[in-house]
Write a protein that holds these residues in place. Structure first.
Motif, PDB file in Angstrom:
ATOM      1  N   GLY A  71       0.812  -1.195   0.000  1.00 25.72           N
ATOM      2  CA  GLY A  71       0.000   0.000   0.000  1.00 25.72           C
ATOM      3  C   GLY A  71       0.845   1.243   0.000  1.00 25.72           C
ATOM      4  O   GLY A  71       2.028   1.199   0.252  1.00 25.72           O
ATOM      5  N   CYS A  74      -2.137   5.582   1.953  1.00 25.55           N
ATOM      6  CA  CYS A  74      -3.199   6.564   1.778  1.00 25.55           C
ATOM      7  C   CYS A  74      -4.517   6.013   2.308  1.00 25.55           C
ATOM      8  O   CYS A  74      -4.886   4.884   2.010  1.00 25.55           O
ATOM      9  N   LYS A  75      -5.201   6.828   3.091  1.00 21.32           N
ATOM     10  CA  LYS A  75      -6.477   6.420   3.659  1.00 21.32           C
ATOM     11  C   LYS A  75      -7.650   6.719   2.720  1.00 21.32           C
ATOM     12  O   LYS A  75      -8.762   6.285   2.979  1.00 21.32           O
ATOM     13  N   LEU A  76      -7.398   7.483   1.676  1.00 21.70           N
ATOM     14  CA  LEU A  76      -8.461   7.880   0.748  1.00 21.70           C
ATOM     15  C   LEU A  76      -8.419   7.022  -0.507  1.00 21.70           C
ATOM     16  O   LEU A  76      -7.357   6.627  -0.971  1.00 21.70           O
ATOM     17  N   THR A  77      -9.589   6.774  -1.062  1.00 21.08           N
ATOM     18  CA  THR A  77      -9.671   6.043  -2.324  1.00 21.08           C
ATOM     19  C   THR A  77      -9.271   6.971  -3.467  1.00 21.08           C
ATOM     20  O   THR A  77      -9.182   8.198  -3.289  1.00 21.08           O
ATOM     21  N   ASP A  78      -9.066   6.409  -4.652  1.00 20.29           N
ATOM     22  CA  ASP A  78      -8.735   7.228  -5.817  1.00 20.29           C
ATOM     23  C   ASP A  78      -9.845   8.240  -6.097  1.00 20.29           C
ATOM     24  O   ASP A  78      -9.577   9.389  -6.435  1.00 20.29           O
ATOM     25  N   GLU A  79     -11.084   7.802  -5.949  1.00 19.29           N
ATOM     26  CA  GLU A  79     -12.215   8.712  -6.174  1.00 19.29           C
ATOM     27  C   GLU A  79     -12.205   9.858  -5.165  1.00 19.29           C
ATOM     28  O   GLU A  79     -12.422  11.021  -5.528  1.00 19.29           O
ATOM     29  N   GLN A  80     -11.930   9.548  -3.909  1.00 27.12           N
ATOM     30  CA  GLN A  80     -11.869  10.586  -2.879  1.00 27.12           C
ATOM     31  C   GLN A  80     -10.721  11.553  -3.142  1.00 27.12           C
ATOM     32  O   GLN A  80     -10.861  12.760  -2.919  1.00 27.12           O
ATOM     33  N   PHE A 115     -14.964  13.349   4.033  1.00 29.47           N
ATOM     34  CA  PHE A 115     -14.760  11.911   3.828  1.00 29.47           C
ATOM     35  C   PHE A 115     -14.785  11.093   5.117  1.00 29.47           C
ATOM     36  O   PHE A 115     -14.650   9.879   5.077  1.00 29.47           O
TER      37      PHE A 115
END
Length: 147
Positions: A71, A74-80, A115
């Motif tokens: 990994g 990053c705690k955010l998805t690509d969309e986020q 988010f």
């Protein structure tokens, strides 16, 4: 050689290499080889060899498989991340701040509100650096609207 698969940030290539090493150890265990000898031959610590042996004894070769993909932390998805960049381009005033200066603390608040993900200011700084936003941030200044 120190071997640890507990740390984060392994590349996919490194994770695969380490899994192959564990599988080689499993094959050696299946051939009745003792953990100290496996450690010597593979260049790993005796502690790791004994840990792997215990896992292998309980669950076979499958127990030594990698537990997850590498990994980036990053705690955010690509969309986020895409939505975050759009929000950053709108500027801080669009989110209630009196000026057009993004700070890491402000971005952390924005991420938490939009988010429901918690970041420290330092974590946000690393995230924004990866996104190419470092030159567009301003350091926190004093005063009520400073961050």
């Amino acid at each position: 050689m120190r071997y640890s698969d507990r740390g984060g940030g392994l590349s996919a290539q490194e994770r695969v290499r380490r899994e192959r090493l564990r599988f080689r150890a499993a094959d050696m265990f299946a051939g009745k080889m003792e953990p100290p000898r496996v450690a010597r031959l593979l260049g790993i610590t005796r502690k790791s060899a004994y840990e792997w042996y215990a896992l292998w004894s309980r669950g076979g070769k499958a127990a030594l498989a990698s537990k997850g993909a590498a990994g980036n932390g990053c705690k955010l998805t690509d969309e986020q991340l895409t939505l975050l960049e759009k929000a950053l381009e709108e500027g801080p005033a669009a989110y209630g701040w009196d000026d057009q200066c993004w700070t890491a603390s402000r971005v952390a608040v924005l991420i938490a509100e939009r988010f429901h993900v918690s970041y420290t200011a330092r974590g946000v700084a690393y995230l924004l650096c990866r996104l190419g936003w470092t030159g567009r941030l301003r350091p926190r200044r004093g005063g009520p609207s400073g961050g």
